[in-house]
Design a protein around this motif. Structure first.
Motif, PDB file in Angstrom:
ATOM      1  N   SER A 115      74.404  23.386  45.923  1.00 21.90           N
ATOM      2  CA  SER A 115      75.578  22.895  45.017  1.00 21.90           C
ATOM      3  C   SER A 115      75.358  21.382  45.340  1.00 21.90           C
ATOM      4  CB  SER A 115      76.902  23.093  46.296  1.00 21.90           C
ATOM      5  OG  SER A 115      77.297  24.594  46.135  1.00 21.90           O
ATOM      6  N   VAL A 116      74.811  20.694  45.955  1.00 17.97           N
ATOM      7  CA  VAL A 116      74.493  19.461  46.183  1.00 17.97           C
ATOM      8  C   VAL A 116      73.268  18.834  45.447  1.00 17.97           C
ATOM      9  CG1 VAL A 116      74.163  17.599  47.712  1.00 17.97           C
ATOM     10  CG2 VAL A 116      75.606  18.706  48.525  1.00 17.97           C
ATOM     11  N   GLY A 117      72.295  20.312  45.544  1.00 19.61           N
ATOM     12  CA  GLY A 117      71.282  19.615  44.704  1.00 19.61           C
ATOM     13  C   GLY A 117      71.680  19.657  43.725  1.00 19.61           C
ATOM     14  N   ALA A 118      72.242  20.611  43.065  1.00 20.72           N
ATOM     15  CA  ALA A 118      72.232  20.956  41.640  1.00 20.72           C
ATOM     16  C   ALA A 118      73.133  19.955  40.926  1.00 20.72           C
ATOM     17  CB  ALA A 118      73.299  22.785  41.472  1.00 20.72           C
ATOM     18  N   ALA A 119      74.550  19.611  41.575  1.00 19.72           N
ATOM     19  CA  ALA A 119      75.336  18.615  41.416  1.00 19.72           C
ATOM     20  C   ALA A 119      74.508  17.505  41.176  1.00 19.72           C
ATOM     21  CB  ALA A 119      76.363  18.315  42.218  1.00 19.72           C
ATOM     22  N   ARG A 120      72.907  16.788  42.161  1.00 18.74           N
ATOM     23  CA  ARG A 120      72.294  15.210  41.799  1.00 18.74           C
ATOM     24  C   ARG A 120      71.703  15.815  40.899  1.00 18.74           C
ATOM     25  NH1 ARG A 120      69.583  15.763  47.844  1.00 18.74           N
ATOM     26  NH2 ARG A 120      71.170  15.103  49.117  1.00 18.74           N
ATOM     27  N   ALA A 121      70.807  16.996  39.927  1.00 17.25           N
ATOM     28  CA  ALA A 121      70.107  16.768  39.210  1.00 17.25           C
ATOM     29  C   ALA A 121      71.411  16.743  37.846  1.00 17.25           C
ATOM     30  CB  ALA A 121      69.409  18.571  39.011  1.00 17.25           C
TER      31      ALA A 121
END
Length: 334
Positions: free
Chosen positions: A232-238
């Motif tokens: 979730s956090v990795g996707a949101a950062r991108a």
């Protein structure tokens, strides 16, 4: 003579029966006189991941309150099944009263867990489970419900032409399988609009890279759903770094300080947050009740909540998002 032999046989039988009972009683009293020994093997002891940090903190608190000997030993990475099984093998040799286990694999730990059961060690699953019903107790979030609630919320943001992608964590693990199935169920007919499911192996950077690839591959993508904190956090950062938040909505599972900040920035539209601290506490508490001979429900749901920008600072939700603030407050009161 026959009558005499009969009485001798009865006397021997009673002597052996009483002896067996006395030995059992002595063993029971000896067990009661020492602290219960518990070993917990999570998927990881990654201090950068708020879910596991919170869960382990809850487990430690319960062990302290109940006076149990408690050891936590976990792999460095969530997908390292080999290291987790090595730690499980070492735990079995210690012959604790119970091993609490969060399996990273659906199948690859079953034989070791059977070995533990054969030597009399009780097994508690926390967070996830394996293919075979080896455990005495499972304490976990209802992961179908997690996915379903996320899908039902996501559906309200989409229309019949919206394109969707899923960034999940570890392929085949029970939490990933059930959350995806629940998400599809919550989306209903819009589940057919899911273009692709990718797996980040519970690495933030890999989730970031995979999300960038998805945005390039599907330029009309309107939603990305993460299935755990890493994804979730990795996707949101991108999405944030691509300045794509106006066209791509991000929803996810689990929370952290960074996830809260990403929601405040308008990147996350919703998070389904597990009650990680409660899960860890319940896992230890219910295991101790089981070991003490109490009737314990075999499968227990530790609960979850849907968090949105509209409710994230409601008092109960805030306690869920910032569990360590509550712990500090409790410590100061004591």
């Amino acid at each position: 003579m026959n009558k005499y032999k009969k009485w001798v046989s009865v006397a021997v039988f009673l002597f052996l029966s009483v002896g067996t009972l006395l030995i059992g009683y002595a063993q029971h009293q000896q067990k009661k006189s020492r602290p219960l020994s518990l070993i917990y093997i999570p998927k990881t002891e990654d201090g950068t991941n708020d879910f596991w940090t919170s869960l382990i903190s809850g487990a430690r608190m319960a062990a302290k309150e109940y006076g149990a000997d408690f050891l936590v030993t976990g792999p460095e990475a969530e997908q390292d099944v080999k290291q987790q099984n090595e730690l499980l093998r070492a735990a079995i040799k210690k012959k604790p009263d119970a091993i609490l286990f969060s399996p990273s694999s659906f199948t690859e730990s079953d034989e070791l867990l059977k070995e533990a059961k054969e030597q009399g060690t009780h097994i508690t699953f926390i967070d996830s489970y394996t293919e075979e019903e080896i455990q005495d107790l499972t304490v976990a979030t209802d992961n179908m419900e997690v996915g379903r609630r996320l899908g039902e919320f996501a559906k309200r943001l989409l229309d019949e032409d919206s394109r969707i992608a899923i960034v999940s964590h570890v392929k085949g693990v029970s939490t990933a399988v059930e959350r995806e199935a629940g998400f599809r169920e919550g989306l209903g007919e819009l589940a057919d609009n899911i273009e692709e499911v990718v797996y980040c192996d519970s690495f933030y950077d890999k989730a970031y890279e995979l999300t960038n690839e998805l945005m390039e591959k599907y330029p009309d993508l309107e939603m990305i759903a993460g299935m755990n904190e890493y994804s979730s956090v990795g996707a949101a950062r991108a999405v944030r770094d691509a300045r794509a938040q106006d066209r791509i909505r991000v929803v996810g599972v689990d929370s952290s300080q960074e996830a809260v900040e990403l929601m405040e920035q308008g990147i996350f539209q919703a998070l389904v947050v597990q009650k990680a601290f409660r899960m860890g506490y319940m896992g230890v508490e219910e295991t101790i009740h089981l070991l003490e001979g109490e009737n314990v429900k075999k499968n227990q749901d530790s609960g979850c909540e849907l968090v949105t920008p509209e409710n994230m600072y409601d008092s109960e939700i805030e306690k869920l998002l910032f569990p360590f603030n509550n712990l500090k407050q409790k410590d100061s009161e004591e």
